[in-house]
Write an enzyme that holds these catalytic residues in place. Sequence first.
Site, PDB file in Angstrom:
ATOM      1  N   ASP A 162       7.338 -72.995  50.915  1.00 17.14           N
ATOM      2  CA  ASP A 162       8.554 -72.273  50.726  1.00 17.14           C
ATOM      3  C   ASP A 162       8.501 -71.757  49.342  1.00 17.14           C
ATOM      4  O   ASP A 162       8.815 -72.802  48.686  1.00 17.14           O
ATOM      5  CB  ASP A 162       9.783 -72.727  51.490  1.00 17.14           C
ATOM      6  CG  ASP A 162      11.034 -71.889  51.399  1.00 17.14           C
ATOM      7  OD1 ASP A 162      10.927 -70.969  50.584  1.00 17.14           O
ATOM      8  OD2 ASP A 162      11.969 -72.082  51.923  1.00 17.14           O
ATOM      9  N   CYS A 205       8.728 -62.776  49.655  1.00 17.69           N
ATOM     10  CA  CYS A 205       8.531 -64.069  50.355  1.00 17.69           C
ATOM     11  C   CYS A 205       7.613 -63.646  51.481  1.00 17.69           C
ATOM     12  O   CYS A 205       6.667 -64.766  51.864  1.00 17.69           O
ATOM     13  CB  CYS A 205       9.803 -64.525  51.034  1.00 17.69           C
ATOM     14  SG  CYS A 205      10.742 -63.277  52.088  1.00 17.69           S
TER      15      CYS A 205
END
Length: 227
Positions: free
Chosen positions: A179, A93
């Site tokens: 995201d 991430c």
Amino acid sequence: MLTWTPLESNPEVLTKYIHKLGVSPAWSVTDVIGLEEDTLEWIPRPVKAFILLFPCSETYEKHRAEEHERVKEVQEQHPNDLFYMRQFTHNACGTVALIHSVANNKEVDIDSGVLKNFLEKTASLSPEERGKALESDKEFTADHQALAQEGQTNAADHETVIHHFIALVNKEGTLYELDGRKSFPIKHGQTSEETFVKDAAKVCKEFMARDPNEVRFTVLALTAAQN
């Protein structure tokens, strides 16, 4: 699923990482020490992205599921050149947030190297295909792993990581939350070059307000490097 060692929210390490990937030394990752107007003034300008690190709590996961259903129904339109990718590599991430931050800011120069090659190779792909491309990119994996070892925490402890990085960017006057764990980019209303810092800080505060008992939030920014 491929598992990477997670990146630490250390501005020095992340700055070194983006430079290694080919981002111009004119840009760096900086700590955002507070979200109130007076402390936001301390961030070097221009600010091209906010990067938020937060815990994936039950409250957050519930919000994410509700948001998914709401956005799915609307079928929003986005700019054709909005670079959005899914995250399929476990613990990637931080890298995905940095890619989102750089790829959606044309003013940030990228020299030839791993990132430029990846962006050119994936320009016409879907968000899902981009996520798969990152997973199979051996050079990107090697660079990530090398930098992840440079943090101050023990990289061997990464099996229990529950924190997640996302990026906030201004794309054509809209504040986007990017995201890789979500199926779509999330719009957070209008913004501008002048108001982006304040608008992005407001979104970060909303994340914090949903989890009032949680203190493990970190905010960083992609900014002009300080000489």
